[in-house]
Design an enzyme around this catalytic site. Structure first.
Site, PDB file in Angstrom:
ATOM      1  N   LYS A  70      47.712  84.317  76.358  1.00 21.97           N
ATOM      2  CA  LYS A  70      46.729  85.386  76.149  1.00 21.97           C
ATOM      3  C   LYS A  70      47.000  86.565  77.088  1.00 21.97           C
ATOM      4  CE  LYS A  70      43.280  82.453  76.852  1.00 21.97           C
ATOM      5  NZ  LYS A  70      44.059  81.191  76.898  1.00 21.97           N
ATOM      6  N   THR A  71      47.217  86.246  78.360  1.00 25.92           N
ATOM      7  CA  THR A  71      47.480  87.313  79.333  1.00 25.92           C
ATOM      8  C   THR A  71      48.796  88.015  79.005  1.00 25.92           C
ATOM      9  OG1 THR A  71      46.367  85.968  80.980  1.00 25.92           O
ATOM     10  CG2 THR A  71      47.689  87.796  81.803  1.00 25.92           C
ATOM     11  N   ASP A 115      39.744  88.421  81.549  1.00 26.30           N
ATOM     12  CA  ASP A 115      40.087  87.018  81.345  1.00 26.30           C
ATOM     13  C   ASP A 115      38.799  86.186  81.493  1.00 26.30           C
ATOM     14  OD1 ASP A 115      41.732  84.920  80.859  1.00 26.30           O
ATOM     15  OD2 ASP A 115      42.739  84.942  82.806  1.00 26.30           O
ATOM     16  N   THR A 164      39.043  80.630  76.695  1.00 23.75           N
ATOM     17  CA  THR A 164      39.426  79.304  76.219  1.00 23.75           C
ATOM     18  C   THR A 164      38.284  78.706  75.383  1.00 23.75           C
ATOM     19  OG1 THR A 164      38.607  78.508  78.337  1.00 23.75           O
ATOM     20  CG2 THR A 164      40.984  78.723  78.123  1.00 23.75           C
ATOM     21  N   ARG A 224      53.652  77.930  79.073  1.00 21.65           N
ATOM     22  CA  ARG A 224      53.505  77.944  80.539  1.00 21.65           C
ATOM     23  C   ARG A 224      53.975  76.612  81.128  1.00 21.65           C
ATOM     24  NH1 ARG A 224      47.636  78.395  82.681  1.00 21.65           N
ATOM     25  NH2 ARG A 224      47.747  80.581  82.093  1.00 21.65           N
TER      26      ARG A 224
END
Ligand code: ADE
Length: 339
Positions: A70-71, A115, A164, A224
């Protein structure tokens, strides 16, 4: 006794030096970005159209389990729009003054990335409504009966919210996003590409098929995690072997790290074992499970469970969590593998 999380968040596991490595591995443009094809395609159209019209993008909501990018996507959107991005998070914005300060400094077309937007306080969230819809906020002067509000016009910015837990957003906030995207777990083939791309940036020698596939398959569908496991396997290959990552070396290194064939780590396995051993396979309520594991409920809900659900290892029922048949089969095969 104070609660000590067993392991977790992926970010917390990265040391400062590694944080910089993490950034160096992030794709910077949509062309470099692997996976999430439908999302990337839709974003590409929206970006091209907005740029053609010379207008800012509409507000965008990104939701997914942690680690799916997302980031990264928010930063790519800023790069593609050739604009600045300001990065903050729900818990960091405690009071309206925090958000007003940031909003009033945004220039036209700039991006504000929030975020964990589901963790905004109510008062801050209410400030966002008019900021998002009318690009206006009110300053409050004075106190009590003498308080005055003064409307303040903002520049037309783009808010990118990441969460999330889309279900925790209030409908008024959710409705103010023009575009909403869900990022899904990556396939092994996509993760193989991510691993090979990262290996090439890091200058790591790797068997592009078998070596990369071993890491990809054990990355819980999450880039990640794939990048973190790649760094661990690289260390192992450099110290214990000749440096090149083969399937065998990846397997050895990851087994030592406590990452099993499906990518489950110690907490995942302990979660499953606890349902089987302490609750006879369930159903068990999440609070009871968290207490037994001495973990935060939110860690279990946000980080641990999404992948276990996706694998069919657990089932959510109105009465609580139940173990899935696939989990028993998987744990048995892991026990045999490690004999
Ligand atoms: N590194 C982490 N996520 C990535 C992605 N989606 N594409 C390319 N490289 C990545």
């Amino acid at each position: 006794m104070p609660k000590e999380p067993l392991i977790r968040s992926e970010d917390q596991q990265d040391t400062y030096r590694e944080e910089r490595l993490v950034w160096s591995l992030r794709p910077r443009t949509l062309a470099e970005y692997i996976g999430q094809l439908a999302v990337a395609e839709s974003l590409s159209v929206a970006i091209t159209a907005a740029r053609k019209r010379g207008e800012p993008l509409e507000h965008i909501l990104l939701h997914s389990p942690p680690g799916l990018g997302k980031t990264t996507l928010a930063h790519i959107i800023a790069t593609e729009m050739q604009t600045k991005i300001t990065h903050t998070s729900g818990p960091a914005l405690e009071k309206p003054v925090d958000i007003v300060g940031i909003l009033s400094n945004l220039e036209t077309g700039e991006i504000l990335f929030i975020d964990e937007i589901h963790r905004l306080s109510h008062t801050v969230e209410e400030y966002l409504y008019s900021a998002m819809e009318d690009f206006e906020v009110s300053f409050i002067y004075g106190k009590g009966a003498f308080a005055k509000t003064l409307p303040y016009q903002l520049k037309r910015f783009t808010l990118i919210g990441a969460t999330t837990r889309a279900g925790l957003l209030t409908p008024p906030l959710r409705d103010r996003f023009g575009m909403t995207y869900h990022l899904d777990y990556y396939s092994s083939e996509e993760l193989v590409q991510v691993v090979n791309r990262s290996a090439s940036i890091l200058g790591v020698r790797i068997e592009e098929e078998a070596g990369a596939l071993e890491i990809a398959m054990r990355s819980r569908g999450t880039p990640r995690v794939a990048n973190r496991l790649l760094r661990r396997v690289r260390d192992y290959a450099e110290v214990k072997r000749e440096g090149k990552i083969t399937q065998e070396i990846a397997d050895e290194a990851l087994t030592r790290e406590g990452v099993d064939k499906n990518g489950l780590d110690r907490l995942d396995s302990l979660y499953l074992r606890t349902i089987i051993d302490n609750y006879r396979g369930g159903p068990v309520g999440i609070e009871a499970l968290a207490a037994t594991l001495n973990e935060e409920t939110t860690t279990l809900i946000d980080v641990v469970e999404p992948f276990l659900l996706k694998m069919g290892f657990i089932i959510r029922t109105p009465a609580g969590r139940k173990i899935g048949d696939a989990a028993r089969a998987h744990l048995t095969s892991e026990q045999q593998r490690l004999l």
